[in-house]
Every structure is written in C-alpha cells, then in structure tokens.
Design an enzyme around this catalytic site. Structure first.
Site, PDB file in Angstrom:
ATOM      1  CD  GLN A  48       7.561  24.288   6.961  1.00 17.32           C
ATOM      2  OE1 GLN A  48       7.280  24.764   7.897  1.00 17.32           O
ATOM      3  NE2 GLN A  48       7.899  23.183   6.761  1.00 17.32           N
ATOM      4  CG  HIS A  81       4.000  28.671   8.761  1.00 20.25           C
ATOM      5  ND1 HIS A  81       3.871  27.329   8.859  1.00 20.25           N
ATOM      6  CD2 HIS A  81       5.339  29.052   8.975  1.00 20.25           C
ATOM      7  CE1 HIS A  81       5.040  26.886   9.465  1.00 20.25           C
ATOM      8  NE2 HIS A  81       6.044  27.745   9.277  1.00 20.25           N
ATOM      9  NE  ARG A  90       4.680  19.326   6.526  1.00 24.08           N
ATOM     10  CZ  ARG A  90       3.439  19.387   7.300  1.00 24.08           C
ATOM     11  NH1 ARG A  90       2.608  19.183   7.002  1.00 24.08           N
ATOM     12  NH2 ARG A  90       3.981  19.370   8.586  1.00 24.08           N
ATOM     13  CG  HIS A 111       9.809  28.871   5.605  1.00 26.09           C
ATOM     14  ND1 HIS A 111       8.563  29.472   5.544  1.00 26.09           N
ATOM     15  CD2 HIS A 111      10.022  27.997   6.817  1.00 26.09           C
ATOM     16  CE1 HIS A 111       7.891  29.088   6.374  1.00 26.09           C
ATOM     17  NE2 HIS A 111       8.602  28.157   7.306  1.00 26.09           N
ATOM     18  CD  GLU A 155       8.141  29.189  11.207  1.00 25.16           C
ATOM     19  OE1 GLU A 155       7.575  28.476  12.128  1.00 25.16           O
ATOM     20  OE2 GLU A 155       8.819  28.708  10.404  1.00 25.16           O
TER      21      GLU A 155
END
EC number: 5.3.1.8
Length: 434
Positions: A109, A111, A310, A291, A136
C-alpha cells in the site's frame, strides 16, 4: 476547569491480519485501558487506537468523547496548535497513535499526499474517507519485518535477470533500458559482483522505467500471475535452481504465499526492500511510498487519516491504477527509511525523541528503571502516552496519578510532568507542537 493529565480509554480493532488472542500486544494493553474488555482467544486483535479519529475515538472515564472534552477545554490543545491545525478547534488531534500487533502481512500500500487525498476523497468518498494525507512512523516493540520502498535499482535489475517467474511479466526492453541507464550488462549469467546496492538517487528516466516495471507486474493477468507463483513456490520447495540473490527471500516468499496464495504481492519480494527493525528502531514512511508490514508489534503514529491505496497481499479493494500513478519511485537501500532517535533533553538519556520531517507529530520513548524519575519539559501542544511496560506515577504540580501497563494518559499543552517508575517502565508519548 479540566485536569491537565488524565487517563483515557482507547479503541481496539479486530482485523484478520492481527495476532490472535493473548498473543496480541494490542489486546494485552486493552485489558487495562478499555472498560469491560476481555480477550477472546479465537479472535485476531490488530490495532489499539488512541486519538480522536471518528472510526474508533478515545473516551474519558465517564464515556465522554475525548474530542468533545477537548472542544470544551481548548486550553488542553493550546492556542498555537489550534491556530496551525484548523480541525483542532473542533477538538480533533492532528495525529492518530496506535499499537499494532501483526500476525499476517498487511497489504502492499501507499498513502496519498494532501492534494491527491483531496482528489480521491472528492471522487470516491465511499473508499477514501477523508481528504488528509497520512505520513506515518513505526517504532518496533518486538522484531518487526516490513517491505519499505523500492530496492536499489542494481539489486532489482539482478532479480530481473535471474528470476524467470518475474521475467514473464517484464518486457526485456525495460530490463535492457534499466541496465543501460545504470551502465550494467545484461549478459548471462550475470556477474553478481557488479550489482552492488548504491545510495545514488534514481534519475527521472530510471523512475519512469521502474514505474513501467511495477505497472506491468501489478496489472498482469491474475491467472498468469497465479501460474508463475505456483512455479516459483515449487522451485523453492524443491530447493532447485535458487540463485545467490534469491536465497534470503525464499522463506518470505513461501510465507506470503501461504497467507495470500497466488497473490501478485508474493513477487514483490523481488522489487521492494525487506527490512527488519529491532526493538526501539524506527522507520518513517512519507506520502506515496510503497510499503507493507509483514510481522511484529509496533508503535505507530500518523497524521489523522485512514486513507490507504492498496494493490497486493489483500482481499480488499485494489486500486492499482491509482497506486502506480501516485508513487515517488525512489529506490534506495531499506535503511534509508530508518529514523534515528535523539535525546529529548540535554543530559537526560532516559527519553529519546523520534522526530519525523512533518508537522503533525513527534514521539518520545521513555525508559526508567525501578525508582528512577524523569521530568518532561512543557510541550506546547497535546500529548497521548501509552504505558507498554511496568508501572509508576505521573505528577503535574500537586496532581498525582498512578498508572500500570496498558494505561493511556492524556497530557495537556504547556504542562511539565514528572514520571516515576515503581516497576521498570517503558512509555511512548506522541505529541504535536506548533
């Protein structure tokens, strides 16, 4: 007037990839901090959520939403943070703090950055639930395995030259173009001594070639992918014709295929860095970087968003076109993703600061032996603290509160706090300052 330091109840999420029952650290901690929670040994517990995200918001002991309490008491967030982050005026925190317990691999995936997040939210609000970005950071609590961004291009090229099951999906002209851009030969068998990883950043041309390679694999016919992976797995199980550069990936490919049989993500072992973090080591993942978390328990902190694009190792919706178009296609050794902690305060080695290059959050890790104390300077914004080991006392002025493993504690803006360990203590504190 609200107290500045108080306990809150987090939320817990059960996803199939979580660890089962008491093996889940997230579930262990939840038995302390979530009223009436008890562990079902047959259930997978994946995430402990701490924050104000509406999908699983934290609450006070009287069941009031933390966001409602903060909206009523804006001094707990602080004026500088409220001015910088518009949502804070509604009592929302700009970060989401989690404990993850990973039993099986999460999806491959990425972001989105803020502009793409807004576009996806506008176009597909049923899939992409908010318009925010989601950089993140992960800090290992136990040995933690993950895919982190693309391999150095020389290593990726070597896989293209030596793994027949991968070659089926990547046109030889792309392999030739990549080799030419790197000044490396495509002769067989390859001289592996030439294919050493380098930290040289990928050129625009190389990024475009990598994008085409990744797109070819991720959009390949599902049946052909399953057939190729079946051949790969049979070869690995028979320990047949395994090249030197494949040896370290055999067990992982077999494991991923056990979890997601025939999934294109199994072949990503040849495209992405496989990184193992030891306890206390951290990785930062910016927007648009591929990642997948594979195994382990981690502290995770992110900007307040639940947006995920995804494309592999998942039964959920795959948005291959979006993922392929959004990635940065940086390619470098996996250790480039690691984030080194620094001392939080001069002369105090009990507390380390993990400070990623974004505005929404930083994280502290405090370790104290029995009987030790440390004070944290006032932080000009709100904090959430989770006790992962031990027990102790926190003091703010004349206020004093005892805590044990699993407790989650809110600390308001501008307050100095003293921590004392009654038993050997490990605590993580996420905060934001403007």
């Amino acid at each position: 007037m609200s107290p500045s330091v108080f306990k809150i109840s987090p939320g817990i999420n059960s996803y199939d990839w979580g660890k089962k029952g008491s093996a889940s650290l997230a579930a262990q901690l939840a038995t302390t901090s979530i009223p009436d929670f008890s562990i079902d040994e047959d259930k997978a517990y994946a995430e402990l959520w701490m924050g104000t995200h509406p999908n699983n918001p934290s609450r006070l002991s009287d069941n009031t939403l933390l966001s409602e309490h903060l909206k009523s008491h804006p001094e707990l967030i602080g004026s500088s943070v409220s001015s910088k982050f518009e949502d804070c005026k509604d009592g929302s925190l700009p970060f989401l703090f989690k404990v993850l317990s990973i039993g099986t691999a999460l999806s491959i995936q990425a972001h989105p950055d803020k502009p793409l997040a807004k576009k996806l939210f506008d176009e597909k609000p049923d899939v992409y639930k908010d318009p925010n970005h989601k950089p993140e950071m992960a800090i290992a609590l136990t040995p933690f395995l993950a895919f982190l961004n693309f391999l150095p291009l020389s290593v990726l090229l070597l896989h293209l030259l030596t793994v027949p099951e991968l070659q089926e999906f990547v046109d030889s002209s792309l392999t030739e173009s990549l080799a030419s851009s790197l000044g490396l030969p495509t002769s067989q068998p390859p001289d592996t001594s030439l294919f050493k990883p380098t930290e040289s950043p990928a050129t625009a041309e190389q990024k475009d070639i990598l994008k085409q390679i990744f797109a070819a694999l991720m959009s390949a016919d599902k049946k052909l992918v399953e057939e190729a992976i079946s051949k790969l797995i049979k070869r690995y199980q028979a320990k047949r014709d395994i090249k030197e550069n494949e040896k370290s990936l055999v067990d992982l490919a077999l494991r991923l295929n056990d979890q997601y049989p025939g999934d294109v993500g199994v072949l990503c072992v040849f495209l992405l860095n496989v990184v193992e973090l030891k306890r206390g080591e951290a990785a930062f993942l910016g927007a648009n970087e591929p990642h997948a978390y594979i195994e382990g328990d981690i502290i995770e902190c992110m900007a307040t968003s639940d947006n995920v694009v995804r494309a592999g190792l998942t039964p959920k919706l795959r948005d291959v076109d979006t993922l392929v178009s959004m990635l940065t296609y940086e390619a470098a050794p996996g250790n480039k993703q690691l984030l080194q902690p620094t001392p939080f305060q001069k002369g105090d080695d009990t507390t380390k600061l993990y400070d990623p290059p974004i505005a929404e959050f930083s994280v502290l890790r405090t370790e104290l032996s029995k009987g030790m104390k440390t004070s944290h300077r006032p932080v000009e914004g709100p904090s959430l603290c989770v006790i992962t080991e031990g027990e102790g006392v926190v003091r703010n002025g004349n206020d004093r509160s005892e805590f044990v493993r699993g407790d989650v504690i809110f600390v308001g803006a501008g307050k100095e706090v003293e921590w004392e360990a009654i038993k050997g203590l490990e605590m993580f504190r996420a905060y934001v300052e403007a």
